[in-house]
Design an enzyme around this catalytic site. Structure first.
Site, PDB file in Angstrom:
ATOM      1  N   GLU A 102       0.827  -1.194   0.000  1.00 11.05           N
ATOM      2  CA  GLU A 102       0.000   0.000   0.000  1.00 11.05           C
ATOM      3  C   GLU A 102       0.868   1.254   0.000  1.00 11.05           C
ATOM      4  OE1 GLU A 102      -4.144  -1.382   1.937  1.00 11.05           O
ATOM      5  OE2 GLU A 102      -2.603  -0.962   3.400  1.00 11.05           O
ATOM      6  N   CYS A 115       3.652   8.471   1.138  1.00 12.49           N
ATOM      7  CA  CYS A 115       4.157   7.522   2.133  1.00 12.49           C
ATOM      8  C   CYS A 115       4.366   6.183   1.416  1.00 12.49           C
ATOM      9  CB  CYS A 115       3.147   7.404   3.272  1.00 12.49           C
ATOM     10  SG  CYS A 115       3.663   6.245   4.534  1.00 12.49           S
ATOM     11  N   CYS A 122       6.512  -6.887   7.437  1.00 12.29           N
ATOM     12  CA  CYS A 122       7.623  -6.377   8.242  1.00 12.29           C
ATOM     13  C   CYS A 122       8.030  -7.462   9.236  1.00 12.29           C
ATOM     14  CB  CYS A 122       7.198  -5.116   8.983  1.00 12.29           C
ATOM     15  SG  CYS A 122       8.573  -4.305   9.839  1.00 12.29           S
ATOM     16  N   CYS A 126       6.749  -4.955  16.072  1.00  7.86           N
ATOM     17  CA  CYS A 126       6.410  -3.927  17.065  1.00  7.86           C
ATOM     18  C   CYS A 126       4.987  -4.213  17.555  1.00  7.86           C
ATOM     19  CB  CYS A 126       6.514  -2.530  16.460  1.00  7.86           C
ATOM     20  SG  CYS A 126       8.201  -2.152  15.930  1.00  7.86           S
ATOM     21  N   CYS A 129       1.708  -2.267  16.081  1.00  3.61           N
ATOM     22  CA  CYS A 129       1.628  -1.990  14.637  1.00  3.61           C
ATOM     23  C   CYS A 129       0.944  -3.144  13.925  1.00  3.61           C
ATOM     24  CB  CYS A 129       3.035  -1.795  14.078  1.00  3.61           C
ATOM     25  SG  CYS A 129       3.037  -1.490  12.288  1.00  3.61           S
ATOM     26  N   GLU A 172      10.586  -2.170   7.211  1.00  4.49           N
ATOM     27  CA  GLU A 172      11.692  -1.461   7.853  1.00  4.49           C
ATOM     28  C   GLU A 172      12.718  -1.149   6.754  1.00  4.49           C
ATOM     29  OE1 GLU A 172      12.814   0.064  10.673  1.00  4.49           O
ATOM     30  OE2 GLU A 172      14.548   0.356   9.390  1.00  4.49           O
ATOM     31  N   SER A 203      12.193   6.525   7.795  1.00  6.36           N
ATOM     32  CA  SER A 203      11.819   6.252   9.180  1.00  6.36           C
ATOM     33  C   SER A 203      12.303   4.860   9.556  1.00  6.36           C
ATOM     34  CB  SER A 203      10.298   6.338   9.331  1.00  6.36           C
ATOM     35  OG  SER A 203       9.924   6.032  10.654  1.00  6.36           O
ATOM     36  N   HIS A 227       9.380   5.910  20.740  1.00  4.74           N
ATOM     37  CA  HIS A 227       8.195   5.390  21.454  1.00  4.74           C
ATOM     38  C   HIS A 227       8.361   5.092  22.940  1.00  4.74           C
ATOM     39  CE1 HIS A 227       6.648   5.283  17.459  1.00  4.74           C
ATOM     40  NE2 HIS A 227       7.137   4.121  17.125  1.00  4.74           N
ATOM     41  N   CYS A 345      -1.076   5.708  10.042  1.00  6.17           N
ATOM     42  CA  CYS A 345       0.140   5.011  10.486  1.00  6.17           C
ATOM     43  C   CYS A 345      -0.210   3.686  11.141  1.00  6.17           C
ATOM     44  CB  CYS A 345       0.887   5.823  11.531  1.00  6.17           C
ATOM     45  SG  CYS A 345       1.371   7.426  10.986  1.00  6.17           S
TER      46      CYS A 345
HETATM   47  N1  SAH Z   1       9.698   0.402  10.238  1.00  7.20           N
HETATM   48  C1  SAH Z   1       9.843   1.821  10.147  1.00  7.20           C
HETATM   49  C2  SAH Z   1       8.871   2.409   9.181  1.00  7.20           C
HETATM   50  C3  SAH Z   1       7.417   2.353   9.605  1.00  7.20           C
HETATM   51  S1  SAH Z   1       6.950   3.984   9.809  1.00  7.20           S
HETATM   52  C4  SAH Z   1       9.746   2.437  11.539  1.00  7.20           C
HETATM   53  O1  SAH Z   1       9.495   1.697  12.472  1.00  7.20           O
HETATM   54  O2  SAH Z   1       9.997   3.616  11.694  1.00  7.20           O
HETATM   55  C5  SAH Z   1       5.467   3.935  10.566  1.00  7.20           C
HETATM   56  C6  SAH Z   1       5.403   4.758  11.840  1.00  7.20           C
HETATM   57  O3  SAH Z   1       4.111   4.560  12.381  1.00  7.20           O
HETATM   58  C7  SAH Z   1       6.396   4.273  12.877  1.00  7.20           C
HETATM   59  O4  SAH Z   1       6.832   5.308  13.701  1.00  7.20           O
HETATM   60  C8  SAH Z   1       5.545   3.314  13.636  1.00  7.20           C
HETATM   61  O5  SAH Z   1       6.087   3.050  14.905  1.00  7.20           O
HETATM   62  C9  SAH Z   1       4.224   4.050  13.685  1.00  7.20           C
HETATM   63  N2  SAH Z   1       3.085   3.169  13.955  1.00  7.20           N
HETATM   64  C10 SAH Z   1       2.991   1.845  13.764  1.00  7.20           C
HETATM   65  N3  SAH Z   1       1.789   1.398  14.154  1.00  7.20           N
HETATM   66  C11 SAH Z   1       1.089   2.462  14.580  1.00  7.20           C
HETATM   67  C12 SAH Z   1      -0.226   2.632  15.075  1.00  7.20           C
HETATM   68  N4  SAH Z   1      -1.067   1.624  15.191  1.00  7.20           N
HETATM   69  N5  SAH Z   1      -0.592   3.882  15.406  1.00  7.20           N
HETATM   70  C13 SAH Z   1       0.240   4.919  15.256  1.00  7.20           C
HETATM   71  N6  SAH Z   1       1.491   4.817  14.798  1.00  7.20           N
HETATM   72  C14 SAH Z   1       1.911   3.599  14.463  1.00  7.20           C
END
Ligand code: SAH
Length: 369
Positions: A102, A115, A122, A126, A129, A172, A203, A227, A345
């Site tokens: 996407e 984006c 991934c 996390c 996510c 990532e 990111s 975070h 996100c």
């Molecule tokens: N893997 C990379 C790129 C993903 S960026 C990274 O971790 O930075 C996506 C961003 O959205 C990251 O900061 C991630 O932590 C955040 N994210 C993931 N799930 C989310 C959610 N459910 N709500 C808000 N932010 C989220």
């Protein structure tokens, strides 16, 4: 004695979207052409969105025919498109018969941010996510990363322009290092998308050795998914922290900005109710970032079924932000965009084809609210 004829050489066609300027120059040299053809072809592909060779009228007919024989221009294929009430657009793109990704376009006054995804799924798990729940399928090729800009630019037409790119979609990016770096070169090449290093942001959840490699080959902007301010909590939220703990990550961030005092790292901080959002957490964040040139981006958590988390209250986010700002940290709150189309996100999941069922694609998670 008759020897059998040599088998015809079978070579896969070159996908021109896989090549940055250097790669195209090498290709043209190899076929006995002048390297400056690379610039012409980049402009056709990325500035005019050419999807065939006939349009490339500043190349000789002979060269166009040769390209048509040896090369293809193959971007991900859009299988579904959605537009949000707030103007956000999301494309579901097929990159091969079993994998879909996407890409999201977020229009704002005076700018348009794309984006982009870097992997199918991934591997980092996390806890908050939804992409993570899908697991990891594979890295995207250069053509599949830059192809997201190619497809989106063509779809947006002249009305809307992509002025910024964030590698914040699925995956990532630092775990698909070479392809991501090559794709970002194309984003910043004046003969392709011509974006400045301030407008291309990668990111990462903090793959420390790859951060050090990145600084050697690129100077794109960096966002770090922090975070949490202590290792116990970050180990739980962002499990790669067990390998590269906060102290190492912050040291790598300092090395990344080096002595350039104008550069700042954006620290992303997802606001999870009762988990990481108290005033004490905010003060710990101020201390942690006191020696790093930084900005903080507070991200309201976007819920999805069975996530086990809730978004912090607006009052908690406000109070958290105020503490950071009072300490002199530039702090923004990410506006949630495209929620109604699951484009926010952590809501990007793409689709994978169900194993054993070649006909139907299934969303592996139904996300959204
Ligand atoms: N893997 C990379 C790129 C993903 S960026 C990274 O971790 O930075 C996506 C961003 O959205 C990251 O900061 C991630 O932590 C955040 N994210 C993931 N799930 C989310 C959610 N459910 N709500 C808000 N932010 C989220």
């Amino acid at each position: 004695m008759n020897s059998a004829p040599a088998p015809a050489e079978v070579t896969a066609p070159v996908n021109l979207l896989d090549l940055d300027r250097e790669g195209l120059e090498a290709y043209f040299r190899q076929i006995g052409e002048k390297p400056f053809r690379a610039q012409q072809v980049l402009q056709w592909l990325h500035q005019r969105g050419a999807d065939g060779f006939d349009a490339m009228t500043n190349l000789s007919k002979g060269l166009r025919d040769r390209l048509a024989e040896q090369c293809v221009i193959r971007a991900p294929e859009v299988v579904h498109e959605q537009a949000s009430a707030d103007g956000t657009r999301k494309w579901l793109m097929e990159v091969d018969p079993v994998n879909r990704i996407e890409t999201v376009f977020i229009p704002e006054p005076g700018r348009g941010t794309l984006c982009v995804s870097s992997q199918v799924g991934c591997a980092l798990a996390c806890s908050f996510c939804s992409t993570a729940r899908q697991g990891f399928n594979r890295n995207l090729r250069v053509a599949e990363i830059i192809g997201q800009l190619w497809v989106a630019s063509r779809a947006l037409g002249d009305q809307q322009r992509i002025t910024n790119v964030v590698l914040m979609g699925m995956g990532e990016p630092l775990l698909n290092f070479d392809n991501v770096v090559t794709a970002t070169r194309l984003m910043m090449d004046d003969f392709a998308y011509g974006l400045s290093k301030r407008r291309v942001t990668l990111s990462t959840s903090g793959v420390v050795p790859a951060l050090d490699r990145l600084r050697m080959v690129s100077d794109i902007s960096l966002a770090v998914s922090l975070h949490a301010t202590d290792d116990v909590l970050r180990d739980e939220l962002v499990p790669i922290n067990r390998k590269y703990p906060i102290r190492d990550l912050i040291a790598a961030c300092k090395r990344y900005v080096g002595r350039d005092s104008r550069r700042k790292i954006t620290f992303e901080y997802v606001m999870l109710d009762g988990v990481n959002d108290t005033p004490a957490h905010a003060r710990a964040l101020v201390r942690l970032l006191s020696h790093v040139p930084s900005k903080v981006n507070l991200i309201p958590f976007n819920p999805f079924p069975n996530s086990g988390y809730q978004c912090s209250t607006p009052a908690a986010i406000e109070r958290f932000g105020d503490i950071l700002r009072e300490a002199g940290l530039v702090t923004t709150r990410r506006k949630t965009r495209g929620e109604d189309i699951d484009a926010a996100c952590g809501q990007l999941v793409g689709e994978v084809r169900q194993r054993g069922n070649s006909q139907r694609f299934q969303r592996i998670h139904s996300v959204g609210q």
